[in-house]
Design a protein around this motif. Structure first.
Motif, PDB file in Angstrom:
ATOM      1  N   VAL A   1     -22.507 -16.437  -2.651  1.00 29.41           N
ATOM      2  CA  VAL A   1     -23.712 -17.262  -2.674  1.00 29.41           C
ATOM      3  C   VAL A   1     -23.432 -18.501  -3.521  1.00 29.41           C
ATOM      4  N   TRP A   2     -23.901 -19.643  -3.040  1.00 32.24           N
ATOM      5  CA  TRP A   2     -23.704 -20.891  -3.778  1.00 32.24           C
ATOM      6  C   TRP A   2     -24.434 -20.796  -5.110  1.00 32.24           C
ATOM      7  N   GLU A   3     -23.753 -21.147  -6.187  1.00 34.40           N
ATOM      8  CA  GLU A   3     -24.314 -20.983  -7.532  1.00 34.40           C
ATOM      9  C   GLU A   3     -25.668 -21.667  -7.718  1.00 34.40           C
ATOM     10  N   ARG A   4     -25.864 -22.837  -7.106  1.00 34.93           N
ATOM     11  CA  ARG A   4     -27.135 -23.549  -7.271  1.00 34.93           C
ATOM     12  C   ARG A   4     -28.244 -23.016  -6.358  1.00 34.93           C
ATOM     13  N   ASN A   5     -27.931 -22.070  -5.495  1.00 33.09           N
ATOM     14  CA  ASN A   5     -28.960 -21.499  -4.620  1.00 33.09           C
ATOM     15  C   ASN A   5     -29.676 -20.391  -5.390  1.00 33.09           C
ATOM     16  N   THR A   6     -30.520 -20.812  -6.312  1.00 33.07           N
ATOM     17  CA  THR A   6     -31.185 -19.854  -7.195  1.00 33.07           C
ATOM     18  C   THR A   6     -32.128 -18.932  -6.435  1.00 33.07           C
ATOM     19  N   ARG A   7     -32.711 -19.419  -5.360  1.00 31.84           N
ATOM     20  CA  ARG A   7     -33.607 -18.581  -4.563  1.00 31.84           C
ATOM     21  C   ARG A   7     -32.826 -17.403  -3.959  1.00 31.84           C
ATOM     22  N   ALA A   8     -31.677 -17.686  -3.361  1.00 31.39           N
ATOM     23  CA  ALA A   8     -30.865 -16.621  -2.764  1.00 31.39           C
ATOM     24  C   ALA A   8     -30.319 -15.684  -3.836  1.00 31.39           C
ATOM     25  N   ARG A   9     -29.860 -16.240  -4.939  1.00 29.96           N
ATOM     26  CA  ARG A   9     -29.337 -15.388  -6.005  1.00 29.96           C
ATOM     27  C   ARG A   9     -30.408 -14.430  -6.511  1.00 29.96           C
ATOM     28  N   ALA A  10     -31.633 -14.919  -6.661  1.00 27.10           N
ATOM     29  CA  ALA A  10     -32.733 -14.048  -7.096  1.00 27.10           C
ATOM     30  C   ALA A  10     -33.042 -12.989  -6.040  1.00 27.10           C
ATOM     31  N   PHE A  11     -33.021 -13.382  -4.770  1.00 28.93           N
ATOM     32  CA  PHE A  11     -33.256 -12.439  -3.665  1.00 28.93           C
ATOM     33  C   PHE A  11     -32.240 -11.301  -3.723  1.00 28.93           C
ATOM     34  N   TYR A  12     -30.960 -11.655  -3.809  1.00 25.21           N
ATOM     35  CA  TYR A  12     -29.927 -10.613  -3.817  1.00 25.21           C
ATOM     36  C   TYR A  12     -30.014  -9.752  -5.067  1.00 25.21           C
ATOM     37  N   THR A  13     -30.304 -10.341  -6.200  1.00 21.50           N
ATOM     38  CA  THR A  13     -30.442  -9.561  -7.428  1.00 21.50           C
ATOM     39  C   THR A  13     -31.597  -8.565  -7.298  1.00 21.50           C
ATOM     40  N   ARG A  14     -32.723  -9.005  -6.740  1.00 24.62           N
ATOM     41  CA  ARG A  14     -33.856  -8.084  -6.511  1.00 24.62           C
ATOM     42  C   ARG A  14     -33.459  -6.917  -5.612  1.00 24.62           C
ATOM     43  N   HIS A  15     -32.504  -7.150  -4.728  1.00 28.47           N
ATOM     44  CA  HIS A  15     -32.077  -6.103  -3.792  1.00 28.47           C
ATOM     45  C   HIS A  15     -30.865  -5.316  -4.301  1.00 28.47           C
ATOM     46  N   GLY A  16     -30.553  -5.457  -5.589  1.00 29.15           N
ATOM     47  CA  GLY A  16     -29.541  -4.597  -6.202  1.00 29.15           C
ATOM     48  C   GLY A  16     -28.139  -5.175  -6.296  1.00 29.15           C
ATOM     49  N   TRP A  17     -27.928  -6.401  -5.856  1.00 31.02           N
ATOM     50  CA  TRP A  17     -26.612  -7.027  -5.929  1.00 31.02           C
ATOM     51  C   TRP A  17     -26.322  -7.467  -7.360  1.00 31.02           C
ATOM     52  N   ARG A  18     -25.035  -7.405  -7.737  1.00 33.72           N
ATOM     53  CA  ARG A  18     -24.600  -7.824  -9.059  1.00 33.72           C
ATOM     54  C   ARG A  18     -23.375  -8.724  -8.923  1.00 33.72           C
ATOM     55  N   PRO A  19     -23.216  -9.700  -9.840  1.00 33.89           N
ATOM     56  CA  PRO A  19     -22.018 -10.546  -9.803  1.00 33.89           C
ATOM     57  C   PRO A  19     -20.761  -9.682  -9.917  1.00 33.89           C
ATOM     58  N   ASP A  20     -19.719 -10.068  -9.172  1.00 30.79           N
ATOM     59  CA  ASP A  20     -18.471  -9.304  -9.249  1.00 30.79           C
ATOM     60  C   ASP A  20     -17.371 -10.061  -9.993  1.00 30.79           C
ATOM     61  N   GLY A  21     -17.692 -11.243 -10.544  1.00 26.85           N
ATOM     62  CA  GLY A  21     -16.727 -11.996 -11.321  1.00 26.85           C
ATOM     63  C   GLY A  21     -15.826 -12.913 -10.509  1.00 26.85           C
ATOM     64  N   THR A  22     -15.984 -12.921  -9.177  1.00 22.50           N
ATOM     65  CA  THR A  22     -15.159 -13.794  -8.348  1.00 22.50           C
ATOM     66  C   THR A  22     -15.923 -15.071  -8.029  1.00 22.50           C
ATOM     67  N   SER A  23     -15.172 -16.114  -7.685  1.00 22.04           N
ATOM     68  CA  SER A  23     -15.777 -17.363  -7.248  1.00 22.04           C
ATOM     69  C   SER A  23     -14.740 -18.136  -6.447  1.00 22.04           C
ATOM     70  N   ARG A  24     -15.229 -19.121  -5.709  1.00 17.90           N
ATOM     71  CA  ARG A  24     -14.353 -20.050  -5.010  1.00 17.90           C
ATOM     72  C   ARG A  24     -15.056 -21.401  -4.991  1.00 17.90           C
ATOM     73  N   PRO A  25     -14.286 -22.480  -4.820  1.00 15.83           N
ATOM     74  CA  PRO A  25     -14.901 -23.810  -4.844  1.00 15.83           C
ATOM     75  C   PRO A  25     -15.976 -23.972  -3.775  1.00 15.83           C
ATOM     76  N   GLY A  26     -16.993 -24.746  -4.117  1.00 15.60           N
ATOM     77  CA  GLY A  26     -18.081 -25.037  -3.190  1.00 15.60           C
ATOM     78  C   GLY A  26     -18.443 -26.507  -3.262  1.00 15.60           C
ATOM     79  N   PRO A  27     -19.465 -26.903  -2.533  1.00 15.65           N
ATOM     80  CA  PRO A  27     -19.863 -28.306  -2.527  1.00 15.65           C
ATOM     81  C   PRO A  27     -20.423 -28.754  -3.875  1.00 15.65           C
ATOM     82  N   ALA A  28     -20.334 -30.047  -4.128  1.00 14.21           N
ATOM     83  CA  ALA A  28     -20.865 -30.662  -5.345  1.00 14.21           C
ATOM     84  C   ALA A  28     -20.254 -30.049  -6.610  1.00 14.21           C
ATOM     85  N   GLU A  29     -18.966 -29.692  -6.507  1.00 17.77           N
ATOM     86  CA  GLU A  29     -18.258 -29.102  -7.647  1.00 17.77           C
ATOM     87  C   GLU A  29     -18.989 -27.888  -8.214  1.00 17.77           C
TER      88      GLU A  29
END
Length: 168
Positions: free
Chosen positions: A129-157
């Motif tokens: 999930v794109w880091e600045r997509n706070t709506r999606a991040r909140a959605f996934y967190t509500r559904h039990g998802w947790r950060p796994d420590g991985t990342s890859r480059p995305g738009p707008a640095e």
């Protein structure tokens, strides 16, 4: 709401929905519309969705509300070769038309992914999930998802962040 397997006849509805959702979440994250909607990206979206719909390994489902595609889910084996497809599935995308946000479309599509994990006996779901997509991040967190420590480059640095779901 009806949820069903997507077909090539849904392609225009899926691409339109995907474009509207991208404008909403990337726009909220500060990207100008001109960077989100380009002819090249529209062509890539259409080709990518057509390939996913016809893939033997990916599954695409649409949520239909009032006769129109209101949401789409794409899932399948993990993109990363470091993830074992015998134990892990990837939630590639859930997009919901901003006109129906908050009406349970995303949650219904998410429930299909969780059911897929259970039906296939898979212990882990992964997504990005794109880091600045706070709506999606909140959605996934509500559904039990947790950060796994991985990342890859995305738009707008701004990176895409990895998340994991262990439903058991």
């Amino acid at each position: 709401m009806e949820i069903r397997e997507a077909g090539l006849g849904d392609l225009s509805g899926i691409v339109g929905l995907h474009s509207r959702a991208r404008v909403a979440y990337y726009g909220a994250g500060g990207l100008p519309v001109g960077e989100v909607l380009t002819p090249e990206l529209a062509r890539e979206q259409r080709e990518g969705w057509a390939a996913a719909i016809t893939s033997a390994h990916k599954r695409v489902r649409v949520a239909v509300v009032d006769g129109a595609v209101a949401g789409v889910l794409a899932m399948g084996p993990p993109h990363s070769p470091a993830r074992d497809p015998r134990t892990t599935a990837q939630l590639y995308q859930i997009h919901v038309d901003p006109k129906v946000w908050g009406r349970g479309v995303g949650s219904a599509l998410h429930a299909l992914f969780v059911r897929h994990l259970a039906d296939e006996g898979l212990a882990l779901g992964v997504l990005e999930v794109w880091e600045r997509n706070t709506r999606a991040r909140a959605f996934y967190t509500r559904h039990g998802w947790r950060p796994d420590g991985t990342s890859r480059p995305g738009p707008a640095e701004t990176p895409y962040l990895g998340m994991r779901l262990s439903p058991r």
